[in-house]
Design an enzyme around this catalytic site. Structure first.
Site: not given
Length: 516
Positions: A17, A19-22, A24, A39, A132
């Site tokens: 996976g 995302g915008g910051m990490a 996985v 992560k 969240d």
């Protein structure tokens, strides 16, 4: 970064996976010989000291949550890049389920709500607000269990929101945003309840409570838009659903459920067919404010979609030594490494760490603390005990497996017997329901038998034949033989014959062609 070794312990495998910051990765914990999820903070963000500091603090907070409905955080570190180590879940997110476009059955939808609220009740009791809750942060395991992930992220990310100028598209997150978050105000546990209400509304009706083309338009509707009563969209919903969701989605936090436990109680009543008596506020407060507040709140959400825990470091910590990672070591080994600190030992049950090994440490590894400071180590007492659920008899086999998994138990065998009950219905449980047994151990379920057709297997590859039998509910009895006229590795004989009926749970014998 594949095959990189983080912290001298975690060997990275494939990326699962991003995302915008990490990013996985699946990783191998070489110390405990288990697979975990890691992560890794994006390289450009890793160069920001304040970002890394928030990362460290929130990882520490999340590691303190120990609940079967929460994805566990095991460890964190910063070499060669900031990372956190988490429980590896085999399954899919609720977002994946929703995106299939299929309406979730009512019973399953209520079970998902129960799982989320139970996790929130636990975290709120410990003073941690998620902030969240959305389908992408809800995992459904292969066993059907519900697990909430990324606790602690929003509190740290909110600190960054005022500095953001990005106009990232965060429509997916804005759909589950509480009015107070949209206005840039402080979110508390009732914000989680609102977001859970948004999520349940979508699962039960097939659409989120508010939609729009931009995050700002959606946020504005959360603040002042009129909610469509769920039964207007789906007339066959139980009567109590309208009350449950209208209370959870009240504009003012004061008009919502004041705890996750209270909302969970009403969910149980709906599931049991009882009347929900919670009152809906007669005149919800309209909280119209300038859109500047809503814009800043939504901007803060841009980072929430990534799922990283961030932290804030103390100003005087830079020159202090980092604590070593001692999770997985014996008490003696851990104390030897922590010779410069005052070590306090506690013990607790833990099904993930072997008995008499360190299951957690506080502060977490890599945190910078002064020599002579206190460090609390928790030593695993092993998995502890579980109670066999008392309501398994009468359940379907699938539901019984899920109920046992939820309390840390497994189904080790099923015994099919003649019965007037529907095929697969649980008739008897061994050990007896209500018994106390070791967590992680198994039970035997006696289930109602059913007659099914034996598939045609002759000429089929051995692996495929075994798969077909298992999927049909049979046990496999494999023997070998030889037929020079048939390819090696295929089935050359079967018993019973194809097309005959056989009781589910019985064995089917297949003869695999093998050269002498």
């Amino acid at each position: 970064m594949i095959n990189a070794l983080l912290g001298g312990r975690y060997k990275l495998g494939e990326m699962i996976g991003t995302g915008g910051m990490a990013d996985v990765y699946i990783a191998e914990d070489t110390r405990l010989a288990r697979q975990v999820a890691v992560k890794v903070l994006r390289s450009d963000l890793a160069r920001d000291p304040s970002f890394v500091a928030r990362f460290r603090k929130e990882a520490l907070a999340a590691a303190g949550l120990n609940h079967p409905g929460i994805v566990a955080v095991y460890d964190s570190g910063e070499e060669p890049a900031p990372y956190i180590v988490m429980e590896l879940i085999s399954g899919h997110t609720l977002r994946d389920l929703i995106h299939k476009g299929e309406r979730v059955p009512l019973k399953r939808a209520l079970e998902i709500g129960e799982g989320i609220l139970a996790a929130l009740e636990y975290s709120h009791h410990g003073g941690i607000v998620h902030r969240d809750i959305k389908p992408a942060n809800i995992m459904i395991t292969d066993h059907g269990d519900v697990k909430v992930m990324d606790f602690g992220i929003a509190r740290a990310l909110a600190d960054l929101g005022a500095t953001l100028t990005s106009t990232w598209n965060v429509v997916g997150t804005a759909q589950y945003l509480s009015p107070e978050q949209a206005l840039g105000e402080v979110a508390d546990l009732r914000s989680d309840i609102y977001s859970t209400g948004c999520l349940l509304y979508e699962v039960l009706t097939g659409q989120p409570p508010f939609t729009g083309e931009t995050p700002v338009s959606i946020a504005y509707q959360h603040v002042s838009g009129n909610l469509i009563v769920p039964s207007t969209l789906v007339p066959d919903l139980p009567e109590g659903i309208d009350t449950l969701l209208m209370v959870a989605l009240a504009k003012s936090p004061e008009d919502r459920y004041q705890s996750a436990g209270l909302m969970l109680d009403d969910l149980y009543k709906i599931k049991a067919g009882e009347v929900v008596t919670t009152k809906i506020a007669k005149a919800p407060i309209s909280r119209r404010k300038v859109l500047i507040g809503a814009i800043s709140g939504v901007a803060a959400l841009a980072l929430l979609a990534t799922g990283l825990f961030l932290t804030k470091a103390g100003p005087d910590s830079a020159g202090l030594p980092q604590l070593p990672n001692v999770v997985g070591l014996t008490q003696a080994e851990a104390e030897a490494l922590l010779g410069d600190y005052v070590v306090t030992i506690t013990r607790a049950h833990d099904g993930r760490i072997p008995k008499d090994r360190v299951s957690s440490q506080f502060p977490l590894a890599t945190v910078r603390v002064q020599k002579g400071s206190g460090v609390v180590l928790t030593i695993s007492d092993g998995p502890g005990d579980s109670i066999v659920p008392i309501d398994l008899v009468g359940m379907s086999l699938i539901d019984a497996r899920a109920a046992l998994s939820a309390v840390g138990l497994l189904v080790t065998a099923t015994e099919a017997v003649p019965s007037d009950e529907a095929q697969g219905t649980v008739l008897k449980v061994t050990p007896e329901p209500g018994s106390t047994i070791t967590a992680g151990s198994g039970v035997v379920l006696q289930i109602a038998s059913g007659q099914v057709l034996v598939p045609s297997l002759i000429g089929t590859d051995a692996l495929q034949a075994k798969t077909l039998l298992v999927q049909a509910g049979f046990l496999v009895n494999e023997v070998v033989g030889y037929d020079a006229n048939q390819p090696i590795g295929v089935v050359i004989r079967q018993a019973p014959d194809a097309g005959t009926t056989q009781t589910i749970g019985k064995s089917v014998t297949i003869t695999i062609n093998k050269a002498p």
